[in-house]
Each structure stands twice: as structure tokens, then as C-alpha cells.
Design a protein around this motif. Sequence first.
Motif, PDB file in Angstrom:
ATOM      1  N   HIS A  80      46.707  44.701  34.243  1.00  0.00           N
ATOM      2  CA  HIS A  80      48.036  44.223  34.636  1.00  0.00           C
ATOM      3  C   HIS A  80      49.040  43.835  33.304  1.00  0.00           C
ATOM      4  O   HIS A  80      49.591  43.053  33.458  1.00  0.00           O
ATOM      5  CB  HIS A  80      47.876  43.241  35.648  1.00  0.00           C
ATOM      6  CG  HIS A  80      47.265  43.528  36.987  1.00  0.00           C
ATOM      7  ND1 HIS A  80      46.731  42.558  37.629  1.00  0.00           N
ATOM      8  CD2 HIS A  80      47.267  44.461  37.482  1.00  0.00           C
ATOM      9  CE1 HIS A  80      46.017  43.244  38.734  1.00  0.00           C
ATOM     10  NE2 HIS A  80      46.305  44.261  38.725  1.00  0.00           N
ATOM     11  N   ASP A 127      51.103  40.998  34.764  1.00  0.00           N
ATOM     12  CA  ASP A 127      50.497  39.658  34.615  1.00  0.00           C
ATOM     13  C   ASP A 127      51.149  39.166  33.218  1.00  0.00           C
ATOM     14  O   ASP A 127      50.851  39.636  32.090  1.00  0.00           O
ATOM     15  CB  ASP A 127      49.039  39.751  34.355  1.00  0.00           C
ATOM     16  CG  ASP A 127      48.114  39.747  35.664  1.00  0.00           C
ATOM     17  OD1 ASP A 127      48.827  39.775  36.525  1.00  0.00           O
ATOM     18  OD2 ASP A 127      46.950  39.876  35.577  1.00  0.00           O
ATOM     19  N   ARG A 140      51.652  47.205  38.471  1.00  0.00           N
ATOM     20  CA  ARG A 140      50.856  47.280  39.503  1.00  0.00           C
ATOM     21  C   ARG A 140      51.501  47.634  40.863  1.00  0.00           C
ATOM     22  O   ARG A 140      51.086  47.975  41.841  1.00  0.00           O
ATOM     23  CB  ARG A 140      49.998  45.868  39.868  1.00  0.00           C
ATOM     24  CG  ARG A 140      51.058  44.889  40.275  1.00  0.00           C
ATOM     25  CD  ARG A 140      50.475  43.550  40.652  1.00  0.00           C
ATOM     26  NE  ARG A 140      50.654  42.302  40.051  1.00  0.00           N
ATOM     27  CZ  ARG A 140      49.938  41.563  39.309  1.00  0.00           C
ATOM     28  NH1 ARG A 140      48.712  41.762  39.315  1.00  0.00           N
ATOM     29  NH2 ARG A 140      50.471  40.486  38.569  1.00  0.00           N
ATOM     30  N   HIS A 153      43.505  38.582  32.918  1.00  0.00           N
ATOM     31  CA  HIS A 153      44.554  38.364  33.938  1.00  0.00           C
ATOM     32  C   HIS A 153      45.398  37.185  33.616  1.00  0.00           C
ATOM     33  O   HIS A 153      44.857  36.170  32.922  1.00  0.00           O
ATOM     34  CB  HIS A 153      43.994  38.566  35.305  1.00  0.00           C
ATOM     35  CG  HIS A 153      43.589  39.954  35.522  1.00  0.00           C
ATOM     36  ND1 HIS A 153      44.048  40.779  36.182  1.00  0.00           N
ATOM     37  CD2 HIS A 153      42.278  40.530  35.031  1.00  0.00           C
ATOM     38  CE1 HIS A 153      43.362  41.894  36.260  1.00  0.00           C
ATOM     39  NE2 HIS A 153      42.317  41.623  35.680  1.00  0.00           N
TER      40      HIS A 153
HETATM   41 ZN   LIG Z   1      46.105  40.648  36.961  1.00  0.00          ZN
END
Ligand SMILES: [Zn+2]
Length: 280
Positions: free
Chosen positions: A40, A66, A91, A161
Motif C-alpha cells: 500500500h 498506507d 488499493r 503497512h
Molecule cells: Zn496496508
Amino acid sequence: MSLTLKIPHNDSSPGAEPAFRPFDLIAGAADQRLILFCDHASNALPPAYGDLGLCREALGRHIAFDIGAEKVVRRLAALTGAAAALALFSRLLIDPNRGEDDPTLVMRISDGALIPGNARIGEEEIARRVETYWRPYRAACAGLIDSALARGQIPVLIGIHSFTPCFQGCARRWQAGVLWDKDPRLALPLIEGLRAENIVVGDNEPYDGALLGDSMYEHSTRRGLPGALIEIRQDLLETPAHCEAWAERLARVVAPILSRAETRGIEFFGSRADPKISSA
Ligand SMILES: [Zn+2]
């Protein structure tokens, strides 16, 4: 190191802007077993998708990526010589940390926000995003693993993340979380090491690491390779200095784990998310 994977020319519109790169790879040092995944990393969208009907403010939020994770991964790779794969698409386009059959692979609504560009998505468009973005990134991650194995190394896999400090009105007290399924080889020493750094660590918090089809399932659980996912709270990644400090901390914590004998073999522990995968 040489990689056999090629970044596809995936922008199908003729004569259009340069192809959108679905991922970035960092080649690791030949003697380094650590591989980092940043699923991410980015809130970018290929030009053909515009902004998916979202405002800039929404695309800057956690629903799109993220926050801070990319900086931590790039710095941690530089400090340790780890290889890394970073997904360069949001995402919201398609989630690289979800299985191909997962109903949340393309989110129609995320954290209360309707995603207009996804609201009426059909199977054909989902399949197109899988082929153009999701699968090339997954293959790039697998390629790093395969390269390590071909060199005679057992790679150690860590996904990085970040999570929001507050969820549905509740403050999250953990500063970091280690998510894992059934393989303790990496997760338990990571939790211990982070606690020794006076970090408030969630053990499978704020999320459960047993998720059918996610990156860890695909790359670690299914292949018997030591792996874990580290979540860092986003208010601790607000500045480049914060990210740098986290990269340095993770480098300190990970180094002694890599020398542990139990991380040097392929071992199948099974999955809490998938009873069909049994421990050997
Ligand atoms: Zn993530």
C-alpha cells in the motif's frame, strides 16, 4: 541482481501518456535474505482512471494508501540491503493485499466513503485490473523470492503497512502491530524486539494476520517461508524524520532475527484462515 521480470507496457490507449508502472523493485544485496513488501505504498491511479470520482482530500487519506509506509520501506531497504517490492497503484484501484477471490479486492465503499469509480464495476473490469496491476505486482514479489531461492537463500519476508490512530471513534493504543498466522518464527521475535524498544506492540492487532489470499498467505504461508506483517501507527510516521527513525528501529530489531537458525528453513505451519493448508 538480475531480474527476469519486465514491467509491462500496460497503458492500452494508443499514443497516450507513458505507461503507468504498477510496481517498483529494489534489488537487494546478494548476501541479504530480507525481502520487504510495500503493498500500500502509493495512492496513485493510472491516468485512465482519473481520480475514481474522489476528491484530492479523500485520495490523501488512509483509504487510498498506507501513509508513511513507502518511506520506511525505502529507508529500511537502504539500511539493510534488503530487496523490496512496492506497489505503485492505490488499493482503491485494486488491493494487492487481498486474494483474487476476496470480495474486498475492489472496494465500492471504504471507511464510509463511496468510491464512485468502483460503484458499478463489473466482472470484466475487475479482471482487467487483476491482469494489469494486481497480478504483475504479485509476480514481481514472487520473482524476488524465486531469485533468493535460486541463490540458495531462504528469504525472510516482511510486509510493511501503516494504520490510522483512530478507528470508528476509538483511539488505538498500539504504536505498532505484528500480524501473523501460525508461523511464529519471525512474528514472536519481532514482537519481543519491538517491546524491548519500548514500543506498545499489538499481537495480531489492530488486524488479524490470518487472511486467506493476502500477501503473507500467498508468499509466506503457502510456501513455508518465514514471514510477518508489521503495522505502524500513522501519527508516528508524519515526518521524514519519523519514518527514518522507524526504519532504523526496524533494522535494529530485524538484524538478530535473521541470524536465528529457525528462519533458515522451509517449514509449513498451516493457516488459521485455511484448514486445507495443513502443517507438515
Ligand atoms: Zn496496508
